[in-house]
Design a protein around this motif. Structure first.
Motif, PDB file in Angstrom:
ATOM      1  N   VAL A  68      77.688 -88.169  68.223  1.00  0.00           N
ATOM      2  CA  VAL A  68      77.887 -87.662  69.580  1.00  0.00           C
ATOM      3  C   VAL A  68      76.622 -87.850  70.426  1.00  0.00           C
ATOM      4  O   VAL A  68      76.692 -88.089  71.623  1.00  0.00           O
ATOM      5  N   ARG A  69      75.475 -87.756  69.763  1.00  0.00           N
ATOM      6  CA  ARG A  69      74.216 -87.921  70.490  1.00  0.00           C
ATOM      7  C   ARG A  69      74.133 -89.340  71.063  1.00  0.00           C
ATOM      8  O   ARG A  69      73.666 -89.536  72.184  1.00  0.00           O
ATOM      9  N   PHE A  89      79.725 -73.925  64.276  1.00  0.00           N
ATOM     10  CA  PHE A  89      79.395 -74.298  65.661  1.00  0.00           C
ATOM     11  C   PHE A  89      79.523 -75.795  65.892  1.00  0.00           C
ATOM     12  O   PHE A  89      80.088 -76.235  66.872  1.00  0.00           O
ATOM     13  N   TRP A  92      82.815 -77.596  66.534  1.00  0.00           N
ATOM     14  CA  TRP A  92      83.463 -77.419  67.828  1.00  0.00           C
ATOM     15  C   TRP A  92      83.237 -78.628  68.736  1.00  0.00           C
ATOM     16  O   TRP A  92      83.828 -78.746  69.788  1.00  0.00           O
ATOM     17  N   LEU A  93      82.297 -79.479  68.311  1.00  0.00           N
ATOM     18  CA  LEU A  93      82.030 -80.673  69.103  1.00  0.00           C
ATOM     19  C   LEU A  93      83.106 -81.727  68.884  1.00  0.00           C
ATOM     20  O   LEU A  93      83.260 -82.633  69.696  1.00  0.00           O
TER      21      LEU A  93
ATOM     22  N   GLU B 385      91.933 -66.557  54.687  1.00  0.00           N
ATOM     23  CA  GLU B 385      91.511 -66.601  56.091  1.00  0.00           C
ATOM     24  C   GLU B 385      91.979 -65.362  56.855  1.00  0.00           C
ATOM     25  O   GLU B 385      91.305 -64.878  57.751  1.00  0.00           O
ATOM     26  N   THR B 390      89.220 -64.423  63.090  1.00  0.00           N
ATOM     27  CA  THR B 390      88.101 -64.726  63.978  1.00  0.00           C
ATOM     28  C   THR B 390      88.276 -64.072  65.346  1.00  0.00           C
ATOM     29  O   THR B 390      87.323 -63.645  65.956  1.00  0.00           O
ATOM     30  N   LYS B 434      81.394 -63.738  66.970  1.00  0.00           N
ATOM     31  CA  LYS B 434      80.241 -64.556  66.604  1.00  0.00           C
ATOM     32  C   LYS B 434      80.014 -65.658  67.645  1.00  0.00           C
ATOM     33  O   LYS B 434      78.905 -65.852  68.129  1.00  0.00           O
ATOM     34  N   LYS B 435      81.107 -66.307  68.015  1.00  0.00           N
ATOM     35  CA  LYS B 435      80.971 -67.414  68.958  1.00  0.00           C
ATOM     36  C   LYS B 435      80.545 -66.912  70.339  1.00  0.00           C
ATOM     37  O   LYS B 435      79.689 -67.503  70.996  1.00  0.00           O
ATOM     38  N   TYR B 438      76.976 -66.050  70.382  1.00  0.00           N
ATOM     39  CA  TYR B 438      76.175 -67.278  70.445  1.00  0.00           C
ATOM     40  C   TYR B 438      76.103 -67.772  71.885  1.00  0.00           C
ATOM     41  O   TYR B 438      75.054 -68.134  72.401  1.00  0.00           O
ATOM     42  N   THR B 489      77.799 -81.513  79.288  1.00  0.00           N
ATOM     43  CA  THR B 489      77.965 -82.725  78.488  1.00  0.00           C
ATOM     44  C   THR B 489      77.228 -82.527  77.167  1.00  0.00           C
ATOM     45  O   THR B 489      76.111 -82.036  77.165  1.00  0.00           O
ATOM     46  N   PRO B 490      77.835 -82.960  76.054  1.00  0.00           N
ATOM     47  CA  PRO B 490      77.181 -82.725  74.775  1.00  0.00           C
ATOM     48  C   PRO B 490      75.772 -83.301  74.709  1.00  0.00           C
ATOM     49  O   PRO B 490      75.515 -84.390  75.224  1.00  0.00           O
ATOM     50  N   PHE B 491      74.908 -82.594  74.103  1.00  0.00           N
ATOM     51  CA  PHE B 491      73.532 -83.006  73.803  1.00  0.00           C
ATOM     52  C   PHE B 491      72.698 -83.339  75.010  1.00  0.00           C
ATOM     53  O   PHE B 491      71.665 -83.968  74.916  1.00  0.00           O
ATOM     54  N   SER B 499      68.489 -78.893  70.077  1.00  0.00           N
ATOM     55  CA  SER B 499      69.497 -79.945  70.027  1.00  0.00           C
ATOM     56  C   SER B 499      70.192 -80.105  71.370  1.00  0.00           C
ATOM     57  O   SER B 499      70.917 -81.059  71.582  1.00  0.00           O
ATOM     58  N   LEU B 501      72.449 -78.248  72.437  1.00  0.00           N
ATOM     59  CA  LEU B 501      73.861 -77.900  72.288  1.00  0.00           C
ATOM     60  C   LEU B 501      74.271 -76.784  73.230  1.00  0.00           C
ATOM     61  O   LEU B 501      75.434 -76.638  73.547  1.00  0.00           O
ATOM     62  N   THR B 504      76.694 -76.900  76.440  1.00  0.00           N
ATOM     63  CA  THR B 504      77.854 -77.689  76.032  1.00  0.00           C
ATOM     64  C   THR B 504      78.743 -76.865  75.124  1.00  0.00           C
ATOM     65  O   THR B 504      79.954 -76.767  75.318  1.00  0.00           O
ATOM     66  N   LEU B 505      78.072 -76.286  74.126  1.00  0.00           N
ATOM     67  CA  LEU B 505      78.838 -75.471  73.184  1.00  0.00           C
ATOM     68  C   LEU B 505      79.455 -74.274  73.881  1.00  0.00           C
ATOM     69  O   LEU B 505      80.591 -73.918  73.604  1.00  0.00           O
ATOM     70  N   ARG B 508      82.552 -75.260  75.466  1.00  0.00           N
ATOM     71  CA  ARG B 508      83.585 -75.461  74.433  1.00  0.00           C
ATOM     72  C   ARG B 508      84.135 -74.128  73.942  1.00  0.00           C
ATOM     73  O   ARG B 508      85.337 -73.954  73.818  1.00  0.00           O
ATOM     74  N   ILE B 509      83.202 -73.234  73.634  1.00  0.00           N
ATOM     75  CA  ILE B 509      83.612 -71.923  73.101  1.00  0.00           C
ATOM     76  C   ILE B 509      84.514 -71.213  74.107  1.00  0.00           C
ATOM     77  O   ILE B 509      85.566 -70.699  73.765  1.00  0.00           O
TER      78      ILE B 509
END
Lengths: 120, 554
Positions: A68-69, A89, A92-93, B385, B390, B434-435, B438, B489-491, B499, B501, B504-505, B508-509
């Motif tokens: 992804v990077r 975590f 999720w990407l 599970e 979750t 948890k998410k 974060y 956008t990721p990264f 990182s 993240l 971006t994360l 997503r979350i």
């Protein structure tokens, strides 16, 4: 032709996936490690990656981050024996998440779904 | 000359003397005592004495001087006696008051007792007492409580009531505390509001008196500088005494007392008595306040302790469950891969094996059995599970408080002032704790990193229409528009470490929660990140139902 890269450390899984996905009309290449996957990605463009998580050596999630990077547009479907990684975590990407099964229809439909989303 | 009275007789009958009173029977046979107690005040005896005057060596003309002096001394004696009774009562009263003051830790009870003592006839007997207390947090000398009649008619009724019942001071205070405190507070609300004065107005008469720690007896308040016209009008009286309440050099408040109804002058004794009285009163008020604070802290601690214990139990349970999950997952992995391969190839083979091939049914068996095993496996996994779902209903304020506690030291070290404005009427939301933790943590850390030279961070929770908002604002360097676009956008990261993240994360979350992220930022004036969390219909609170027993954060 749509090109897929399958990354999994189990040789038989690679064979099975390649055979089934080629039957579906995709052009399929396989890699057994993260390094191998990176090399293939260097010289060739793909439309989608099917990636195992639990592998010997570099973990699938680490490979996912590296992919992804470099190529943030490249969709990735995680395909794993575990369902617990859904909470990690990093996973999720990914664009999709499939639990391994001898019935590959879920994987196939997930690939179709993600590819369809990619179409502009 | 024959005496007109009975003074010369050793024994008399009751009919002989008009000056005798009931109970004086003993005097009928005791001439000396009768003379000393009754004859001296008897007009007929004085007439006799008058008639005895004459001659050169008239001794009897000196008698009236001695008698006059004797009567004067007697009167003085009586007055001293009654004063002594009064003082006695006063000491008893002070003892009673100080007993309550020393034993009570209820601020209102202490104040009811103290002000009743100041105003009651059995106490200092002043018409009205007003108490102003130092509100350190808001830096005010605040009108706290007043006691006394508001008007003449009011006064008449109150005094009549007290007289009829002959209450002791303690009863009076108790009665007042239990039944009249709220009414009285309401009665004087406007006056108390007007009298409230900021502590920084050092020229103001009240603040000056408090700072000097010097009582004042003011005979004409209207001529006094340093008091507001509105306050003068509200008080409506010229003569007052002001006594500062001080405890170990700490300013507690100010007692103001006057005779607004009967307008009788206030004496120096009144002032001195009050000065003595306010000493135990100050201590009692301070102690009551401290006790109140202690109680609050205790309640908070008990609550925190309870929550901690619950969390610990939860963690323990989750750890056990996680272990079960881990074991199941490991088994699943070891079985699932070979099963996938066996079943998968069998399915591939079926496609190229026609129905009449004798091998066909063997392959079908493999496929069937592999599927069965997979089903068993999935069932075990689903169960493990379900042990730790979750998504669950959570109080978002509690989550934010948790994030804040975790980052408090970093915020302090970074010179960031943090303010949590958490709405107490929030509904519970279904989130992955948890998410989401974060997510909020990442945003706060981003904010912290955007303020390398310190600044202000504000975290608000706001109930909205079908959603609730978490608004996180900083006063940091802000973001460029292209950065905001790229933030999800990721990264992507403008930071050299990490990182990248973070946001971006978060995006997503939030997407996974059906929520969205909104970033509003301007270069050099800070960033505001708003999270919109959907609220499920069922968990919206009933009107008036508080879901968040959340204390104020520091």
């Amino acid at each position: 032709m749509t090109r897929l890269l399958v990354v999994d450390d189990e040789r038989d899984i690679r064979h099975l996936y390649a055979a089934e996905l080629e039957d579906e009309g995709y052009e399929v290449e396989t890699a057994g490690t993260g390094r191998e996957a990176a090399e293939i990605l260097e010289r060739k463009d793909f439309d989608l990656i099917v990636l195992d998580i639990q592998m010997k050596g570099e973990s699938g999630l680490q490979i996912l981050q590296n992919i992804v990077r470099k190529k943030s547009d490249l969709p990735v479907i995680l395909c794993t024996a575990f369902s617990c990684y859904k909470d990690d975590f990093s996973s999720w990407l990914a664009d999709g998440y499939v639990v391994k099964s001898s019935d590959l229809s879920e994987l196939k439909s997930e690939i179709r779904r993600v590819l369809a989303k990619q179409q502009p | 000359m024959e005496p007109g009275c009975c003074w010369h007789k050793d024994h008399i009958t009751a009919a002989d003397c008009e000056a005798l009173r009931p109970g004086d029977e003993g005097l009928l046979f005791n001439r000396k005592q009768r003379f000393l107690q009754r004859c001296l005040e008897c007009p007929r005896f004085l007439e006799d004495l008058q008639s005895q005057r004459g001659g050169d060596n008239d001794l009897s003309s000196l008698f009236p001087y001695a008698i006059e002096e004797l009567l004067a001394l007697r009167a003085q004696n009586r007055s001293l006696e009654s004063q002594m009774v009064w003082r006695n009562r006063e000491i008893k009263f002070l003892h009673e008051v100080s007993l309550v003051l020393q034993t009570s830790v209820d601020i209102d009870e202490v104040i009811a007792m103290a002000l009743t003592a100041v105003t009651a006839g059995k106490g200092f007997g002043l018409n009205r007492a007003i108490l102003l207390l130092v509100d350190k947090e808001r830096q005010f000398l605040k009108g706290y409580f007043a006691l006394g009649p508001r008007e003449n008619a009011d006064a008449g009724r109150i005094w009549k009531e007290i007289e009829e019942h002959d209450y002791t001071l303690r009863e009076m205070a108790q009665l007042f505390f239990e039944h009249k405190m709220a009414d009285e507070r309401e009665k004087f609300r406007d006056l108390l509001e007007v009298l409230t004065t900021p502590l920084n107005r050092t020229d103001h008469l009240f603040v000056r008196t408090l700072n000097d720690q010097q009582s004042r007896h003011i005979t004409d308040l209207f001529a006094e500088p340093g008091i507001d016209p509105a306050q003068l009008a509200a008080l409506g009286v010229g003569e007052v005494i002001l006594v500062p309440l001080v405890s170990k050099n700490r300013r507690i408040g100010l007692l103001l007392a006057d005779n607004i109804i009967n307008r009788s002058p206030i004496t120096t004794e009144d002032l001195h008595s009050l000065e003595t009285f306010v000493l135990p009163m100050s201590y009692a008020i301070e102690r009551a306040f401290l006790y109140e604070r202690l109680q609050e802290e205790l309640t908070k601690l008990t609550g925190a302790n309870r929550r901690l214990r619950q969390q610990q139990e939860l963690i323990l349970r989750m750890e056990k469950m996680a272990l079960v999950g881990k074991i199941t997952a490991n088994i699943a992995h070891s079985i699932r891969n070979p099963l996938t391969i066996i079943g998968g190839f069998a399915r591939t083979l079926i496609k190229s094996t026609p129905g009449d091939n004798p091998n066909r049914q063997y392959i079908e068996s493999i496929v069937r059995e592999a599927r069965r095993l997979e089903e068993v496996l999935q069932e075990a996994l689903n169960y493990s599970e379900s042990l730790h779902p979750t998504l669950d209903s959570w109080d978002i304020n509690q989550l934010i408080a948790g994030v804040y506690t975790g980052l408090r030291e970093d915020l302090e070290a970074g010179g960031v002032q943090c303010q949590l404005l958490l709405d107490r009427q929030l509904p519970l939301v279904r989130i992955d704790y948890k998410k989401m933790t974060y997510c909020i943590r990442s945003i706060v850390i981003n904010a912290l990193e955007a303020m390398p030279r310190g600044g202000n961070l504000e975290v608000r929770t706001v109930p909205g229409e079908g959603e609730l908002l978490i608004v996180i604002s900083d006063t940091g360097s802000g973001m460029a528009p292209e950065t905001i676009d790229a933030a999800t956008t990721p990264f992507f990261s403008t930071k050299e470490q990490g990182s990248g993240l973070g946001l971006t994360l978060c995006a997503r979350i939030l997407e996974g929660h059906g929520a969205r992220l909104e970033i509003d930022s301007a270069r050099e004036s800070g960033t505001t990140v708003t999270l919109h969390l959907p609220v499920p219909e069922a968990t919206r609170p009933e009107p008036g139902e508080a879901t968040t027993p959340q204390g104020d954060m520091p």
